[in-house]
Write an enzyme that holds these catalytic residues in place. Structure first.
Site, PDB file in Angstrom:
ATOM      1  N   ASP A  73       0.281  -0.869  -0.124  1.00 13.33           N
ATOM      2  CA  ASP A  73      -0.455   0.310   0.353  1.00 13.33           C
ATOM      3  C   ASP A  73       0.662   1.230  -0.193  1.00 13.33           C
ATOM      4  O   ASP A  73       2.376   1.429  -0.670  1.00 13.33           O
ATOM      5  CB  ASP A  73      -0.568  -0.067   0.752  1.00 13.33           C
ATOM      6  CG  ASP A  73      -2.389   0.723   0.790  1.00 13.33           C
ATOM      7  OD1 ASP A  73      -2.406   2.095   0.304  1.00 13.33           O
ATOM      8  OD2 ASP A  73      -2.998  -0.020   0.871  1.00 13.33           O
TER       9      ASP A  73
ATOM     10  N   HIS B 244      -4.160   5.566   3.919  1.00 11.50           N
ATOM     11  CA  HIS B 244      -4.603   4.278   3.289  1.00 11.50           C
ATOM     12  C   HIS B 244      -3.756   3.291   3.630  1.00 11.50           C
ATOM     13  O   HIS B 244      -4.747   1.947   4.359  1.00 11.50           O
ATOM     14  CB  HIS B 244      -4.322   4.765   1.815  1.00 11.50           C
ATOM     15  CG  HIS B 244      -5.199   4.149   1.181  1.00 11.50           C
ATOM     16  ND1 HIS B 244      -4.975   2.281   0.630  1.00 11.50           N
ATOM     17  CD2 HIS B 244      -6.854   3.716   0.955  1.00 11.50           C
ATOM     18  CE1 HIS B 244      -6.241   1.767   0.344  1.00 11.50           C
ATOM     19  NE2 HIS B 244      -7.420   2.625   0.017  1.00 11.50           N
TER      20      HIS B 244
ATOM     21  N   SER C 100     -11.418  -1.206  -0.948  1.00  8.93           N
ATOM     22  CA  SER C 100      -9.743  -1.155  -0.746  1.00  8.93           C
ATOM     23  C   SER C 100     -10.174  -1.512   0.406  1.00  8.93           C
ATOM     24  O   SER C 100      -8.937  -2.189   1.662  1.00  8.93           O
ATOM     25  CB  SER C 100      -9.235   0.444  -0.076  1.00  8.93           C
ATOM     26  OG  SER C 100      -8.839   0.888  -1.418  1.00  8.93           O
TER      27      SER C 100
END
Length: 474
Positions: free
Chosen positions: A39, A76, A248
């Site tokens: 990520d 994220h 996600s």
């Protein structure tokens, strides 16, 4: 926003439930399983994660150093990590699905472009230590056909052959957030037989951002502005529900459930995990707002958007305990049909490939078609369907307005499309390809196509059934 959404689904206060709490009650927590999170970075000293973070084996492929700590503002990867491995009973943010698993932060996404070589290295990072690679990134939504590079494809294939001492590592992948105007079959990462494409549900139906997707195997809750956002760990040791929605975030939840399953049976192969997901996932009353649910020739219900439905943690770990490894994978490749078959107006044209009894497969897994087609204009209005001998239709490509606008001139495309919709069917008989142009806005010419079938000669579950890279954030 009507509320927060992680404790509720784990505590089974949301219907339908993924039965994570029941798997915990059966004493599964992900212990002994290692997950690499590819990520935009990972806050390794987050107070709700640090006990589970492996800081010896993490890496940053952007800055080429041993720290995956994200730059300011990049949350994220830390969001993803909490859904997998946030600690339990520490009075911090949340509890992850596999709260005793080990996580390795692999920073791949950042301000610099990433090469095929970097992707390949990240997808095989610490291959001798990793069980699952969780990927919540992929191509731009809405347009284009994006394929991994040669090295990346090779790394993924090597991972399922050689990882986990020959049992194969598990690659989970977010199926994308393009909604009804996009199709995950144009995403070569999700479109691979070696990855597990995961999409999202909100209460009652597929999430509003879920794509049409013949390659998606199953779904978990992903948060939704129309329902409830998820809540998870964030940078600066925070806990956040700031717009946490998307595939996600459904993907790490699926990763966590798979980690519980590998704890229940560490001998499971990468194909065993896929069969278990197909076997135990189900509709659970969820609606498909784009198409509808269908039943394939093996009596397995599937959705145009949600694959085989919502994952079920307790069913996964229960089945895993008594699971026998599925038979060897058989592969059958058809002849290549070379032709120049044109469409006219709105009518779909069709061509047929006959699969005869010289094919060794009697129970399908994945089906792929290699196709080359030309279009007179507006590529994104091209439609492609595949009909199996059991009369199961799979939508491989539908109208994508952004793709039509971006590719408005004449052109040619060669692509491999994959579908899981025919799982466990018998492939012997006529396979029909339907293709055309929505609204007759383009003349589509089928130049060539062939069929590749993957599956087993014998019953796999008999007796056991009781490009430009962007994060998929919104």
């Amino acid at each position: 926003m009507t509320g927060h959404f992680i404790a509720e689904f784990i505590n089974e206060d949301v219907y339908p439930s993924m039965k994570v709490g029941e798997a915990w009650s059966a004493r599964y927590n992900g212990s002994g399983v290692t997950v690499a999170i590819l990520d935009d970075g990972l806050q390794t000293d987050h107070s709700d994660l640090d006990a589970n973070v492996d800081t010896i084996n993490d890496y940053d492929y952007q800055d080429l150093d041993d720290s995956p700590m994200p730059p300011n503002g990049s949350s994220h990867g830390t969001n993803v990590a909490g859904l997998i491995a946030a600690e339990r009973d520490n009075n911090e943010c949340i509890v992850g699905v596999a709260y005793a698993s080990k996580i390795i932060g692999v920073r791949l996404i950042g301000s610099y472009g990433i090469t095929d070589s970097q992707e390949a290295q990240a997808l095989s990072h610490c291959i001798d230590k990793v069980d699952i690679y969780s990927n919540s990134w992929g191509p731009t939504d809405g347009y284009g056909f994006w394929d991994p590079g040669v090295l990346t494809k090779s790394a993924i294939q090597e991972g399922v052959i050689n990882g986990r001492n020959g049992k194969g590592v598990i690659y989970t992948w977010a199926a994308g957030n393009g909604g009804s105007q996009d199709n995950c079959n144009a995403d070569g990462y999700v479109n691979s037989i070696y990855t597990i494409g995961i999409t999202s549900v909100q209460q009652g139906q597929n999430a509003w951002y879920s794509e049409v997707c013949a390659a998606a195997l199953a779904a978990t809750y992903g948060g939704s502005e129309q329902d409830r956002y998820l809540i998870t760990t964030s940078i600066f040791s925070q806990c956040s529900d700031d717009n946490v929605q998307g595939t996600s975030f459904s993907t790490p939840i699926a990763t966590g459930i798979i980690a519980l399953t590998l704890q229940a049976n560490p001998e499971l192969t990468w194909r065993d995990i896929q069969h278990l997901i197909v076997l135990t996932s189900s509709r659970n009353g969820l609606n498909d707002s784009i198409g509808d649910w269908s039943t394939n020739g093996a009596n397995k219900e599937f959705s145009l958007v949600l694959g085989f439905g919502l994952m079920n943690a307790i069913a996964m770990v229960t089945q895993a305990q008594l699971w026998n490894t599925v038979p060897d994978q058989q592969i059958y490749s058809s002849i290549t049909r070379n032709l120049s078959l044109k469409t006219s107006g709105e009518a779909l044209s069709t061509d047929t490939i006959e699969v005869t009894t010289d094919c060794p497969i009697r129970f399908l897994e994945h089906v792929t078609i290699d196709i080359t087609f030309s279009y007179s204009s507006y590529r994104g209005v091209t439609e492609i369907y595949l009909l199996s001998p059991s009369a199961t239709y799979s939508n491989l490509l539908h109208v994508r307005i952004n793709d039509a606008n971006k590719f408005s001139n004449a052109g040619t495309l060669s692509w491999t499309f994959m579908s899981v919709h025919f799982w466990w069917e018998n492939p012997i008989g006529s396979w029909n390809l339907y293709f055309g142009s929505a609204g007759g806005h383009s003349i589509v010419t089928l130049d060539s196509w062939s069929l590749t079938l993957y599956g087993t000669s014998t019953q796999p579950v008999n007796g056991r059934q009781c490009g430009v890279i962007h994060l998929y954030d919104l």
